[in-house]
Design an enzyme around this catalytic site. Structure first.
Site, PDB file in Angstrom:
ATOM      1  N   GLU A   1      -5.096   1.649  -7.289  1.00  0.00           N
ATOM      2  CA  GLU A   1      -5.342   2.926  -6.602  1.00  0.00           C
ATOM      3  C   GLU A   1      -6.075   3.856  -7.561  1.00  0.00           C
ATOM      4  OE1 GLU A   1      -1.890   4.712  -4.859  1.00  0.00           O
ATOM      5  OE2 GLU A   1      -1.543   3.040  -3.485  1.00  0.00           O
TER       6      GLU A   1
ATOM      7  N   TRP B   1       0.803  -1.225   0.000  1.00  0.00           N
ATOM      8  CA  TRP B   1       0.000   0.000   0.000  1.00  0.00           C
ATOM      9  C   TRP B   1       0.831   1.268   0.000  1.00  0.00           C
ATOM     10  CZ3 TRP B   1      -4.839  -0.404  -1.298  1.00  0.00           C
ATOM     11  CH2 TRP B   1      -5.488  -1.618  -1.107  1.00  0.00           C
ATOM     12  N   VAL B   2       1.989   1.192   0.601  1.00  0.00           N
ATOM     13  CA  VAL B   2       2.840   2.386   0.685  1.00  0.00           C
ATOM     14  C   VAL B   2       4.247   1.990   0.247  1.00  0.00           C
ATOM     15  CG1 VAL B   2       3.765   4.177   2.199  1.00  0.00           C
ATOM     16  CG2 VAL B   2       1.500   3.241   2.640  1.00  0.00           C
TER      17      VAL B   2
ATOM     18  N   HIS C   1      -4.750   7.692  -7.605  1.00  0.00           N
ATOM     19  CA  HIS C   1      -3.354   8.121  -7.766  1.00  0.00           C
ATOM     20  C   HIS C   1      -3.065   8.436  -9.240  1.00  0.00           C
ATOM     21  CE1 HIS C   1       1.080   7.833  -6.592  1.00  0.00           C
ATOM     22  NE2 HIS C   1       1.117   7.847  -7.920  1.00  0.00           N
TER      23      HIS C   1
HETATM   24 ZN   LIG Z   1      -0.561   8.170  -4.238  1.00  0.00          ZN
END
Ligand SMILES: [Zn+2]
Length: 261
Positions: free
Chosen positions: A231, A167-168, A234
């Site tokens: 995402e 996720w990150v 994004h």
């Molecule tokens: Zn992002």
């Protein structure tokens, strides 16, 4: 007698003639050598430097300029992911997107982001950039938060880092550090989850982002290649030409910026 005189005359004249001949020859040979040397030096002077590797400056000036333009043109296509991290001292020139949120974006691309947001607002939509540029330190803090959450769920340290990376991005590997990525949500739904997909803001962005030089960076069907979950919020600035190619052909930046083979 005549023959003797004649013979004597010949024998007396020969040494003098030989001396004159060799004197002239002795002058001509050095003069010729000097001329050849001067000519040779004149030929060598405009050529390469003694190292033999440095190109002659005037001849190569145009190609150096072209190379510079090529590098300048590709800044927006820089691939940033877990295998292409940014250097630790990456420091883009930034401008504030919106004074209320205080989020920043790469100054060179800000006008395109603003134009896209303005177009959405003219349509009655409410886009909100909830995350723009991130420093190395802030990316590290966000990553560690996600690792901590996974550790609390019972994962080992290694597993927790793997879970967090879904996720990150780890520090250095996030596009947000480039200054060219923006998380754009609906002001009415600010959750970073798949419900974003159902908002009119995302419907508009998915249809029109390429017109402003942006791409949906982590599509649902490209998670294997991007290494990042879907995402729908994004967006990444890559320039209009690349954005139109990428979105119309259904590619991700990994395929476009570094095509296989
Ligand atoms: Zn992002």
């Amino acid at each position: 007698m005549q023959s003797r005189k004649h013979t004597r005359g010949r024998t007396a004249a020969s040494p003098l003639r030989r001396i004159r001949f060799f004197t002239i020859l002795g002058l001509l040979i050095p003069l010729s050598l000097i001329s050849v040397l001067i000519w040779a030096m004149a030929q060598i002077q405009p050529g390469p430097s003694p190292s033999g590797t440095a190109p002659a400056f005037p001849r190569d000036t145009p190609s150096l300029i072209l190379a510079g333009e090529g590098q300048e043109a590709s800044w927006q296509l820089r691939l940033v992911n877990s295998t292409h991290p940014l250097p630790g001292d990456w420091n883009p020139d930034l401008s504030v997107i919106d004074p209320i949120t205080g989020e920043n974006f790469d100054s060179r691309a800000l006008e395109y982001l603003r134009a896209m947001l303005d177009a959405m607002e003219r349509e009655g939509l409410q886009p909100l950039v909830c995350s723009g540029y991130r420093s190395y330190e802030s990316q590290e803090a966000i990553f560690q938060q996600n690792v901590e959450t996974a550790l609390c769920q019972g994962y080992t340290q290694e597993e927790a880092e793997e879970q967090a990376a879904l996720w990150v991005m780890p520090p250095g590997c996030s596009e947000h550090q480039s200054g060219l990525a923006a998380d754009i949500v609906s002001a009415e739904n600010q959750n970073l989850d798949e419900t974003q997909e159902d908002t009119p803001e995302q419907a508009w962005l998915h249809a029109h982002c390429q017109e402003y030089g942006f791409i949906l960076r982590y599509p649902q069907d490209k998670t294997e290649l991007t290494g990042v979950n879907y995402e729908p919020w994004h967006y990444r600035y890559v320039g209009e030409e690349a954005a139109r190619d990428i979105m119309s052909q259904g590619l991700c930046l990994e395929e476009y910026a570094a095509p296989p083979g």
